[in-house]
Scaffold this motif. Structure first.
Motif, PDB file in Angstrom:
ATOM      1  N   PHE A 191       0.671  -1.247   0.033  1.00  0.00           N
ATOM      2  CA  PHE A 191       0.028  -0.018   0.069  1.00  0.00           C
ATOM      3  C   PHE A 191       0.794   1.061  -0.104  1.00  0.00           C
ATOM      4  O   PHE A 191       1.855   1.354   1.039  1.00  0.00           O
ATOM      5  CB  PHE A 191      -1.018  -0.106   1.224  1.00  0.00           C
ATOM      6  CG  PHE A 191      -1.682   1.428   1.195  1.00  0.00           C
ATOM      7  CD1 PHE A 191      -2.793   1.539   0.603  1.00  0.00           C
ATOM      8  CD2 PHE A 191      -1.636   2.344   2.352  1.00  0.00           C
ATOM      9  CE1 PHE A 191      -3.504   2.741   0.735  1.00  0.00           C
ATOM     10  CE2 PHE A 191      -2.046   3.515   2.595  1.00  0.00           C
ATOM     11  CZ  PHE A 191      -2.989   3.675   1.679  1.00  0.00           C
ATOM     12  N   ALA A 192       0.774   1.919  -0.947  1.00  0.00           N
ATOM     13  CA  ALA A 192       1.675   3.029  -1.246  1.00  0.00           C
ATOM     14  C   ALA A 192       1.012   4.522  -0.947  1.00  0.00           C
ATOM     15  O   ALA A 192      -0.502   4.527  -1.163  1.00  0.00           O
ATOM     16  CB  ALA A 192       2.066   3.276  -2.623  1.00  0.00           C
ATOM     17  N   LYS A 193       1.461   5.434  -0.154  1.00  0.00           N
ATOM     18  CA  LYS A 193       0.740   6.766   0.030  1.00  0.00           C
ATOM     19  C   LYS A 193       1.869   7.642   0.064  1.00  0.00           C
ATOM     20  O   LYS A 193       2.991   7.872   0.716  1.00  0.00           O
ATOM     21  CB  LYS A 193       0.307   6.680   1.511  1.00  0.00           C
ATOM     22  CG  LYS A 193      -0.621   7.823   1.951  1.00  0.00           C
ATOM     23  CD  LYS A 193      -1.270   7.557   3.284  1.00  0.00           C
ATOM     24  CE  LYS A 193      -2.033   9.034   3.681  1.00  0.00           C
ATOM     25  NZ  LYS A 193      -2.583   8.998   4.917  1.00  0.00           N
ATOM     26  N   ASN A 194       1.940   8.920  -0.615  1.00  0.00           N
ATOM     27  CA  ASN A 194       2.529  10.058  -0.716  1.00  0.00           C
ATOM     28  C   ASN A 194       1.554  11.191  -0.129  1.00  0.00           C
ATOM     29  O   ASN A 194       0.259  11.372  -0.738  1.00  0.00           O
ATOM     30  CB  ASN A 194       3.031  10.269  -2.207  1.00  0.00           C
ATOM     31  CG  ASN A 194       3.735   9.157  -2.818  1.00  0.00           C
ATOM     32  OD1 ASN A 194       4.494   8.445  -1.911  1.00  0.00           O
ATOM     33  ND2 ASN A 194       3.775   8.822  -4.228  1.00  0.00           N
ATOM     34  N   THR A 195       2.129  12.170   0.236  1.00  0.00           N
ATOM     35  CA  THR A 195       1.410  13.317   0.669  1.00  0.00           C
ATOM     36  C   THR A 195       2.247  14.799   0.319  1.00  0.00           C
ATOM     37  O   THR A 195       3.378  14.581   0.449  1.00  0.00           O
ATOM     38  CB  THR A 195       1.413  13.451   2.306  1.00  0.00           C
ATOM     39  OG1 THR A 195       2.351  13.483   3.103  1.00  0.00           O
ATOM     40  CG2 THR A 195       0.374  12.212   2.715  1.00  0.00           C
ATOM     41  N   TYR A 196       1.682  15.628  -0.094  1.00  0.00           N
ATOM     42  CA  TYR A 196       2.320  16.660  -0.469  1.00  0.00           C
ATOM     43  C   TYR A 196       1.753  18.159   0.258  1.00  0.00           C
ATOM     44  O   TYR A 196       0.529  18.312   0.266  1.00  0.00           O
ATOM     45  CB  TYR A 196       2.158  17.230  -1.940  1.00  0.00           C
ATOM     46  CG  TYR A 196       2.298  15.888  -3.015  1.00  0.00           C
ATOM     47  CD1 TYR A 196       3.816  15.889  -3.376  1.00  0.00           C
ATOM     48  CD2 TYR A 196       1.761  15.013  -3.010  1.00  0.00           C
ATOM     49  CE1 TYR A 196       4.158  14.562  -4.114  1.00  0.00           C
ATOM     50  CE2 TYR A 196       1.832  13.858  -3.833  1.00  0.00           C
ATOM     51  CZ  TYR A 196       2.961  13.647  -4.361  1.00  0.00           C
ATOM     52  OH  TYR A 196       3.420  12.708  -5.148  1.00  0.00           O
ATOM     53  N   ASP A 197       2.225  18.702   0.963  1.00  0.00           N
ATOM     54  CA  ASP A 197       1.662  19.975   1.833  1.00  0.00           C
ATOM     55  C   ASP A 197       2.756  21.026   1.560  1.00  0.00           C
ATOM     56  O   ASP A 197       3.795  21.004   2.350  1.00  0.00           O
ATOM     57  CB  ASP A 197       1.405  19.641   3.294  1.00  0.00           C
ATOM     58  CG  ASP A 197       0.899  20.581   3.912  1.00  0.00           C
ATOM     59  OD1 ASP A 197       0.477  21.797   3.465  1.00  0.00           O
ATOM     60  OD2 ASP A 197       0.740  20.765   5.141  1.00  0.00           O
ATOM     61  N   GLN A 307      -0.776  26.941  -3.029  1.00  0.00           N
ATOM     62  CA  GLN A 307      -0.611  26.017  -1.886  1.00  0.00           C
ATOM     63  C   GLN A 307      -1.164  24.880  -2.628  1.00  0.00           C
ATOM     64  O   GLN A 307      -1.759  24.616  -3.448  1.00  0.00           O
ATOM     65  CB  GLN A 307      -1.712  26.427  -0.890  1.00  0.00           C
ATOM     66  CG  GLN A 307      -1.665  25.405   0.221  1.00  0.00           C
ATOM     67  CD  GLN A 307      -2.854  25.960   1.412  1.00  0.00           C
ATOM     68  OE1 GLN A 307      -3.290  27.140   1.356  1.00  0.00           O
ATOM     69  NE2 GLN A 307      -3.048  25.136   2.391  1.00  0.00           N
ATOM     70  N   VAL A 308      -0.397  23.773  -1.902  1.00  0.00           N
ATOM     71  CA  VAL A 308      -0.724  22.438  -2.386  1.00  0.00           C
ATOM     72  C   VAL A 308      -1.058  21.467  -0.952  1.00  0.00           C
ATOM     73  O   VAL A 308      -0.294  21.602  -0.046  1.00  0.00           O
ATOM     74  CB  VAL A 308       0.257  21.736  -2.980  1.00  0.00           C
ATOM     75  CG1 VAL A 308       0.125  20.181  -3.341  1.00  0.00           C
ATOM     76  CG2 VAL A 308       0.397  22.416  -4.483  1.00  0.00           C
ATOM     77  N   ASP A 309      -2.248  20.909  -1.159  1.00  0.00           N
ATOM     78  CA  ASP A 309      -2.651  19.720  -0.163  1.00  0.00           C
ATOM     79  C   ASP A 309      -3.196  18.546  -0.968  1.00  0.00           C
ATOM     80  O   ASP A 309      -4.433  18.665  -1.205  1.00  0.00           O
ATOM     81  CB  ASP A 309      -3.412  20.436   1.035  1.00  0.00           C
ATOM     82  CG  ASP A 309      -3.951  19.287   2.126  1.00  0.00           C
ATOM     83  OD1 ASP A 309      -3.538  18.412   1.837  1.00  0.00           O
ATOM     84  OD2 ASP A 309      -4.576  19.779   3.078  1.00  0.00           O
ATOM     85  N   ALA A 310      -2.348  17.686  -1.149  1.00  0.00           N
ATOM     86  CA  ALA A 310      -2.736  16.564  -1.951  1.00  0.00           C
ATOM     87  C   ALA A 310      -2.273  15.308  -1.370  1.00  0.00           C
ATOM     88  O   ALA A 310      -1.168  15.055  -0.994  1.00  0.00           O
ATOM     89  CB  ALA A 310      -2.114  16.794  -3.504  1.00  0.00           C
ATOM     90  N   LYS A 350      -7.194  18.201  -1.995  1.00  0.00           N
ATOM     91  CA  LYS A 350      -8.066  19.290  -1.477  1.00  0.00           C
ATOM     92  C   LYS A 350      -7.642  20.499  -1.772  1.00  0.00           C
ATOM     93  O   LYS A 350      -8.536  21.184  -2.016  1.00  0.00           O
ATOM     94  CB  LYS A 350      -7.615  18.973   0.222  1.00  0.00           C
ATOM     95  CG  LYS A 350      -8.288  17.650   0.844  1.00  0.00           C
ATOM     96  CD  LYS A 350      -8.022  17.930   2.398  1.00  0.00           C
ATOM     97  CE  LYS A 350      -8.457  16.514   2.764  1.00  0.00           C
ATOM     98  NZ  LYS A 350      -7.687  15.254   2.504  1.00  0.00           N
ATOM     99  N   VAL A 351      -6.497  20.983  -1.924  1.00  0.00           N
ATOM    100  CA  VAL A 351      -6.072  22.294  -2.667  1.00  0.00           C
ATOM    101  C   VAL A 351      -4.814  21.926  -3.447  1.00  0.00           C
ATOM    102  O   VAL A 351      -3.979  21.226  -3.190  1.00  0.00           O
ATOM    103  CB  VAL A 351      -5.511  23.389  -1.540  1.00  0.00           C
ATOM    104  CG1 VAL A 351      -5.259  24.566  -2.153  1.00  0.00           C
ATOM    105  CG2 VAL A 351      -6.524  23.398  -0.400  1.00  0.00           C
ATOM    106  N   ASP A 352      -5.083  22.589  -4.846  1.00  0.00           N
ATOM    107  CA  ASP A 352      -4.070  22.682  -5.567  1.00  0.00           C
ATOM    108  C   ASP A 352      -4.028  23.829  -6.499  1.00  0.00           C
ATOM    109  O   ASP A 352      -4.515  24.013  -7.619  1.00  0.00           O
ATOM    110  CB  ASP A 352      -4.444  21.464  -6.641  1.00  0.00           C
ATOM    111  CG  ASP A 352      -3.269  20.994  -7.806  1.00  0.00           C
ATOM    112  OD1 ASP A 352      -1.976  21.687  -7.443  1.00  0.00           O
ATOM    113  OD2 ASP A 352      -3.346  20.555  -8.875  1.00  0.00           O
TER     114      ASP A 352
END
Length: 512
Positions: A191-197, A307-310, A350-352
């Motif tokens: 299970f892969a998960k990347n987050t960007y903030d 802003q990035v929240d993905a 959420k935000v890009d």
């Protein structure tokens, strides 16, 4: 102007925890951290490194619990001439990096399971952003000065946090074919998960103009919006003259015919700055103002807060097969092959503010196939030497085309030793060399792969007949990497990448 947070697109694998391939972690036990060569292991971490070797365990139920404390510092420099700060640093801290193994051995069969952070596992924090964030903003003073608006400096606020982790749960069985040969088969669900903030905000510049006569810092989006509105107004003011069929006159001719006064001509000339020449007709002046209005409006949009929240998630399955050869009490050979793991990541955005992460879009981030071979040889009753070779088939993975920049497959070579100081205590050490195959086209300030050298040492204590305690420490120094980047304005800059890792581990093996 280029989009400012471009590099956020390719964070996958950027915070790999320690040793291993571009996306794959190989530091999966405390015994590894104290020795580095485990591909021929016949202890409990063989669940990961040498599943066929589990056939050599004693009958019974076995478990292994491990945790690592990992720290990484990344440094990036870029000699682009307009940057205020040419050095950037980021820290990765991983206080919890667990691995768990279990096995049940009965006669010739062993059934096993395990859980590991198969790839990634950390959070990278760049409090001052990255070169790719800042270069577009650093161009603004030069662009304005070339337009005749004296500008010498810029400022901005930026930061970026990113995580990348691939969890793996595996299960399988090994079978002892005869006295010296055992085989294994299993699979790992990942299970892969990347987050960007991240954000880039409050871009400021210091132009000297009618809108900012003191030359102090002013909001860049505000300045460009006002300049765009002023240019639009100038273009509109010329429309009645053009409608009256005087668009073919120059400004000086219009002044001589009393269509424009001297102040209006001077203002129109000054508004175009270096873009103006005396041969321009009024229609051409209007076109120039309209072009400037569009360009300045685009600058206002480009310099607005971003802003990035993905989050990206995906799953895959890795089939794994193995062979273990144990011809005598001194020699053991382990072979493991992991098939390519196809992973399709899906955006949950959420935000890009960049437009780089459309909600629901998918991208490929395969884990490459792996071939691992290890040899353990006991040269003395109390001394065992170990060698491991691990090959990652990066060129065959699907990374949305980025694999074309892999010139050679990454490989690892490890040498280790283990010495029995007493019947209950062992000391060990090891060396690991990793040769990356990533070419310059692969490298970026957010995701780079470097060759490295690692050293490790540690010890193991036999607490009882059923319990063993492993402890280790590893230090990795990477070989500095470089890339030459040619920007849209024709300037070529050298970007340099480096990092180092420090890790500590503790683990317990227990047999019921």
């Amino acid at each position: 102007m280029r989009k400012i947070v471009l590099s956020l697109m390719l964070f996958s694998g950027a915070v790999a925890a320690n040793a291993g391939g571009i996306l794959t972690n190989s530091n999966q036990s405390a015994a590894y951290v104290r020795m580095l060569s485990r591909n021929a292991s016949t202890d409990m971490d063989a669940v990961f490194y040498n599943p066929a070797g589990l056939a050599l365990l004693k009958d019974g139920f076995h478990i292994s619990l491990n945790n690592q404390f990992l720290f990484q510092k990344r440094s990036i420099s870029n000699d682009y001439p307009y940057l205020n700060d040419k050095a950037y640093t980021g820290d990765v801290t991983i206080p919890f990096f667990p691995s768990f193994y279990a096995a049940y051995k009965k006669n010739d069969w062993t059934f096993f399971a395990g859980f590991t952070p198969t790839g990634g596992g950390g959070k990278a924090t760049f409090n001052n952003g990255l070169p790719s964030f800042e270069v577009p903003a650093s161009d603004i003073p030069t662009l304005l000065t070339q337009k005749g608006i004296a500008t010498t400096d810029y400022a901005l606020d930026m930061s970026f946090d990113g995580t990348s982790v691939i969890y793996g749960g595996q299960a399988g069985a090994s079978y002892k074919v005869n006295r010296w040969l055992s085989v294994s088969a299993g699979a790992r669900f990942v299970f892969a998960k990347n987050t960007y903030d991240g954000h880039l905000s409050n871009i400021r510049i210091n132009p000297v103009s009618a809108l900012n006569p003191t030359g102090g810092f002013i909001s860049a989006p505000k300045f460009f919006s006002q300049m765009s509105a002023s240019a639009t107004g100038a273009a509109s003011s010329l429309q009645p003259i053009i409608t009256a069929n005087y668009g073919g006159l120059t400004l000086q001719q219009a002044q001589a015919a009393n269509i424009l006064n001297a102040n209006q001509v001077a203002a129109l000339q000054a508004g175009l700055g270096k873009d103006y020449n005396a041969a321009m007709t009024i229609a051409q002046v209007q076109t120039a103002y309209q072009g400037n209005a569009a360009m300045l409006g685009a600058y206002a949009t480009a310099t607005a807060d971003k802003q990035v929240d993905a989050t990206q998630t995906g799953t895959g399955i890795t089939p794994i097969i193995g062979v273990n050869i144990n011809p005598n009490d001194k020699l053991n050979i382990g072979v493991r092959y992991e098939f390519r793991t196809k992973i399709s990541l899906k955006n949950d955005t959420k935000v890009d503010g960049t437009g780089m992460f459309p909600d629901g879009k998918r991208s490929n981030s395969d884990m490459p196939a792996v071939l691992a071979v290890g040899v353990d040889y006991r040269i003395l009753p109390d001394l065992k030497l170990s060698g491991s070779w691990t090959h990652y088939f990066d060129k065959d993975a699907n990374w949305n085309g980025k694999e074309k920049f892999i010139t050679d497959n990454l490989y690892e070579i490890a040498l280790g030793f283990e010495y029995d100081v007493t019947p209950k205590m062992q000391v060990s050490g090891g060396y690991l060399y990793v040769q990356t195959g990533a070419g310059q086209g692969y490298q970026s300030d957010i995701n780079f792969s470097l060759s490295s050298n690692s050293v490790a040492f540690g010890s193991a204590f036999k607490v009882s007949e059923k319990m063993k305690l492993n402890m280790g420490m590893i230090y990795t120094q990477y070989v500095e990497g470089t890339r030459y980047l040619t920007y849209n304005n024709g300037i070529t800059a050298k970007e340099t990448y480096n990092k180092n890792n420090l890790g500590f581990a503790i683990g317990i093996d227990y047999r019921f």
